[in-house]
Design an enzyme around this catalytic site. Structure first.
Site, PDB file in Angstrom:
ATOM      1  N   ASP A   1      33.234  16.700  26.146  1.00 58.16           N
ATOM      2  CA  ASP A   1      33.340  16.177  24.942  1.00 58.16           C
ATOM      3  C   ASP A   1      34.020  15.316  24.634  1.00 58.16           C
ATOM      4  O   ASP A   1      34.052  14.370  24.077  1.00 58.16           O
ATOM      5  CB  ASP A   1      33.739  17.489  23.221  1.00 58.16           C
ATOM      6  CG  ASP A   1      33.027  16.612  22.452  1.00 58.16           C
ATOM      7  OD1 ASP A   1      32.351  15.622  22.094  1.00 58.16           O
ATOM      8  OD2 ASP A   1      33.329  17.591  21.514  1.00 58.16           O
TER       9      ASP A   1
ATOM     10  N   LYS B   1      40.664  16.290  21.270  1.00 59.06           N
ATOM     11  CA  LYS B   1      39.345  15.282  21.748  1.00 59.06           C
ATOM     12  C   LYS B   1      39.738  14.243  20.869  1.00 59.06           C
ATOM     13  O   LYS B   1      39.308  12.810  21.764  1.00 59.06           O
ATOM     14  CB  LYS B   1      38.776  15.887  22.673  1.00 59.06           C
ATOM     15  CG  LYS B   1      37.532  16.144  21.728  1.00 59.06           C
ATOM     16  CD  LYS B   1      36.559  15.311  21.237  1.00 59.06           C
ATOM     17  CE  LYS B   1      35.678  15.589  19.986  1.00 59.06           C
ATOM     18  NZ  LYS B   1      34.632  14.670  19.022  1.00 59.06           N
TER      19      LYS B   1
ATOM     20  N   ARG C   1      32.801   8.164  16.299  1.00 53.68           N
ATOM     21  CA  ARG C   1      34.424   6.663  15.259  1.00 53.68           C
ATOM     22  C   ARG C   1      35.408   7.007  15.279  1.00 53.68           C
ATOM     23  O   ARG C   1      35.978   5.662  14.747  1.00 53.68           O
ATOM     24  CB  ARG C   1      33.545   7.946  14.079  1.00 53.68           C
ATOM     25  CG  ARG C   1      32.179   7.803  13.556  1.00 53.68           C
ATOM     26  CD  ARG C   1      32.367   9.008  12.601  1.00 53.68           C
ATOM     27  NE  ARG C   1      32.358  10.271  13.376  1.00 53.68           N
ATOM     28  CZ  ARG C   1      31.154  11.008  12.864  1.00 53.68           C
ATOM     29  NH1 ARG C   1      31.516  11.494  11.202  1.00 53.68           N
ATOM     30  NH2 ARG C   1      31.390  12.106  13.258  1.00 53.68           N
ATOM     31  N   ASN C   2      35.940   7.634  16.098  1.00 58.30           N
ATOM     32  CA  ASN C   2      37.637   8.079  16.538  1.00 58.30           C
ATOM     33  C   ASN C   2      38.094   6.679  17.586  1.00 58.30           C
ATOM     34  O   ASN C   2      38.592   5.725  17.542  1.00 58.30           O
ATOM     35  CB  ASN C   2      37.717   9.294  17.306  1.00 58.30           C
ATOM     36  CG  ASN C   2      37.801   9.996  15.745  1.00 58.30           C
ATOM     37  OD1 ASN C   2      38.638  10.763  15.538  1.00 58.30           O
ATOM     38  ND2 ASN C   2      36.914  11.326  16.056  1.00 58.30           N
TER      39      ASN C   2
ATOM     40  N   LYS D   1      34.932  19.824  13.561  1.00 55.26           N
ATOM     41  CA  LYS D   1      36.206  19.657  14.826  1.00 55.26           C
ATOM     42  C   LYS D   1      37.692  18.498  13.933  1.00 55.26           C
ATOM     43  O   LYS D   1      37.587  17.676  13.928  1.00 55.26           O
ATOM     44  CB  LYS D   1      35.630  18.185  15.843  1.00 55.26           C
ATOM     45  CG  LYS D   1      34.252  19.102  17.112  1.00 55.26           C
ATOM     46  CD  LYS D   1      33.527  18.169  17.651  1.00 55.26           C
ATOM     47  CE  LYS D   1      32.742  19.108  18.616  1.00 55.26           C
ATOM     48  NZ  LYS D   1      31.988  17.893  18.971  1.00 55.26           N
TER      49      LYS D   1
ATOM     50  N   SER E   1      28.529  16.279  21.857  1.00 56.08           N
ATOM     51  CA  SER E   1      27.256  15.521  21.089  1.00 56.08           C
ATOM     52  C   SER E   1      27.186  14.658  19.678  1.00 56.08           C
ATOM     53  O   SER E   1      26.812  15.217  18.403  1.00 56.08           O
ATOM     54  CB  SER E   1      27.152  17.602  20.194  1.00 56.08           C
ATOM     55  OG  SER E   1      27.998  17.607  19.702  1.00 56.08           O
TER      56      SER E   1
ATOM     57  N   GLU F   1      37.603  12.379  12.399  1.00 54.35           N
ATOM     58  CA  GLU F   1      38.439  13.605  12.391  1.00 54.35           C
ATOM     59  C   GLU F   1      39.927  13.415  12.754  1.00 54.35           C
ATOM     60  O   GLU F   1      40.294  14.152  12.318  1.00 54.35           O
ATOM     61  CB  GLU F   1      37.436  14.867  12.618  1.00 54.35           C
ATOM     62  CG  GLU F   1      36.811  15.131  12.410  1.00 54.35           C
ATOM     63  CD  GLU F   1      36.406  16.003  10.818  1.00 54.35           C
ATOM     64  OE1 GLU F   1      37.874  16.153  10.935  1.00 54.35           O
ATOM     65  OE2 GLU F   1      35.423  17.226  10.646  1.00 54.35           O
TER      66      GLU F   1
ATOM     67  N   GLY G   1      30.887  20.525  22.058  1.00 59.58           N
ATOM     68  CA  GLY G   1      30.655  20.175  22.733  1.00 59.58           C
ATOM     69  C   GLY G   1      30.324  18.508  22.823  1.00 59.58           C
ATOM     70  O   GLY G   1      30.206  18.170  21.501  1.00 59.58           O
TER      71      GLY G   1
ATOM     72  N   ALA H   1      25.036  13.359  17.853  1.00 56.07           N
ATOM     73  CA  ALA H   1      24.604  13.271  16.808  1.00 56.07           C
ATOM     74  C   ALA H   1      23.698  12.107  17.087  1.00 56.07           C
ATOM     75  O   ALA H   1      22.414  12.465  16.669  1.00 56.07           O
ATOM     76  CB  ALA H   1      24.812  13.411  14.858  1.00 56.07           C
TER      77      ALA H   1
ATOM     78  N   THR I   1      33.194  11.191  23.986  1.00 54.64           N
ATOM     79  CA  THR I   1      34.125  10.751  22.565  1.00 54.64           C
ATOM     80  C   THR I   1      34.693   9.980  23.066  1.00 54.64           C
ATOM     81  O   THR I   1      35.161   8.412  22.450  1.00 54.64           O
ATOM     82  CB  THR I   1      34.782  11.541  21.978  1.00 54.64           C
ATOM     83  OG1 THR I   1      34.254  12.997  21.773  1.00 54.64           O
ATOM     84  CG2 THR I   1      35.091  11.607  20.307  1.00 54.64           C
TER      85      THR I   1
HETATM   86  P1  13P Z   1      32.872  11.004  16.673  1.00 53.46           P
HETATM   87  O1  13P Z   1      33.483  11.641  15.542  1.00 53.46           O
HETATM   88  O2  13P Z   1      34.126  10.405  17.254  1.00 53.46           O
HETATM   89  O3  13P Z   1      32.194   9.773  16.864  1.00 53.46           O
HETATM   90  O4  13P Z   1      32.912  12.203  18.155  1.00 53.46           O
HETATM   91  C1  13P Z   1      32.166  13.015  17.503  1.00 53.46           C
HETATM   92  C2  13P Z   1      31.607  13.847  18.528  1.00 53.46           C
HETATM   93  O5  13P Z   1      32.565  15.094  18.333  1.00 53.46           O
HETATM   94  C3  13P Z   1      30.534  13.944  19.718  1.00 53.46           C
HETATM   95  O6  13P Z   1      30.669  14.639  20.481  1.00 53.46           O
END
Ligand code: 13P
Length: 330
Positions: free
Chosen positions: A244, A191, A255-256, A108, A138, A281, A136, A140, A248
């Site tokens: 998503d 996103k 992480r973002n 992404k 997701s 990302e 979408g 991990a 997020t």
């Molecule tokens: P992050 O990289 O911000 O953890 O987002 C993960 C994601 O794309 C969830 O669908």
């Protein structure tokens, strides 16, 4: 008949995809992990302790740091490499991956400099071939722990989208198909930028009203951008867009969002990037998006402020004021 799938990338997403695919015992999965020591450790302990601690890998998953061993005789390649490193990783297989092998991207982002989406980088380096996008809400960490999730498989090759749907589906992982690859890829990339804004909002302690406003107006910006380049507006209100975006922006795993939270709490971006595990990302993507917006005169105020905080030294407080002081709009 056994289907052989190769995942390029041993982060949380690559590992979780491998676990999902390996649930179907007729699917044999290889993961390419760039770092040799890490590959040996995961292969011997059957666990990716760095990115997915506590998740045991099935026996039909094999880990190697030799990319040519990983792709040997594979039927599909799944890309789970950070967008800014995708091009250099694909260069390693440009002469060895047959044209008949379809590629599935779970990446992404938008590449800096070229402004290409992951599927465009694939065809740029590997030549024309069938490409699908899986995207979408997701995280991990969630689906590796077998929690329910729903995503979309998108491809111009609808037959490939249906095969991807079959390969990844489990009783807890539901997949819809969607033909709008451009919209799905842009939604997934953009996103992440809005999630950084929401993290900043949380770090500043601005509360739920402000965060809901950022998510809602952020979605408008995502859709404006995607539709300008030919995406379907409906894609942005579906799983790949709004779905998503919600996960997020609210998830503790994000992480973002974490990058934004730490910025809003007063840390510098260089300290954050040097100390974080994995890649957010949205940081690099915000740069691509700001440059694209400038070139095409797109009005993306939230994403612009995120870019200025990340790359121009603007404080989160000043970015907030810049958004609030904009002229009234209907
Ligand atoms: P992050 O990289 O911000 O953890 O987002 C993960 C994601 O794309 C969830 O669908």
């Amino acid at each position: 008949m056994t289907t052989r799938l190769t995942i390029l990338g041993g982060g949380a997403m690559g590992t979780a995809c491998a676990m999902l695919l390996a649930e179907q015992t007729h699917q044999q999965v290889s993961i390419w992990v760039r770092n040799q020591d890490q590959a040996v450790e995961i292969q011997s302990t059957r666990e990716n302790r760095r990115f997915l601690p506590g998740c045991k890998l099935n026996d039909n998953i094999f880990i190697t740091s030799d990319i040519n061993v990983a792709i040997h005789n594979c039927d599909y390649v799944v890309l789970a490499i950070p967008c800014q490193f995708l091009r250099q990783s694909l260069q390693l297989v440009r002469n060895s991956l047959p044209e008949s092998v379809p590629v599935i991207s779970v990446i992404k982002g938008v590449e800096n400099g070229t402004f290409q989406r992951p599927s465009q980088i694939v065809t740029d380096i590997l030549g024309p071939r069938s490409v699908a996008i899986l995207s979408g809400p997701s995280h991990a960490e969630e689906f590796a722990h077998r929690l329910p999730a729903t995503v979309v498989a998108s491809s111009e090759d609808l037959e490939l989208a249906c095969r991807v749907q079959q390969m990844f589906s489990t009783e807890r992982f539901r997949i819809y198909t969607n033909a709008d690859t451009l919209g799905v890829e842009y939604a997934g990339a953009l996103k992440n930028v809005i999630a950084i804004a929401c993290g900043i909002c949380d770090g500043l302690g601005f509360g739920d009203n402000a965060k809901s406003a950022l998510m809602t107006r952020g979605l408008v910006e995502m859709q404006r951008f995607g539709v300008y380049f030919g995406g379907n507006p409906m894609t942005f209100t579906g799983l790949a867009g709004m779905g998503d975006l919600i996960t997020t922006c609210v998830s503790p795993y994000g992480r973002n969002r974490k990058v934004g939270f730490r910025l809003g709490s007063g840390e510098s971006i260089s300290d954050i990037l040097h100390s974080m595990e994995g890649v957010a990302e949205g940081v690099a993507t915000s740069k691509s998006v700001a440059e694209i917006a400038l070139r095409h005169h797109l009005d993306l105020p939230i994403m612009q402020q995120v870019y200025e905080v990340l790359f121009c030294g603007k404080t989160p407080q000043k970015a907030t004021m810049a958004l609030l002081e904009r002229p009234p709009r209907s």
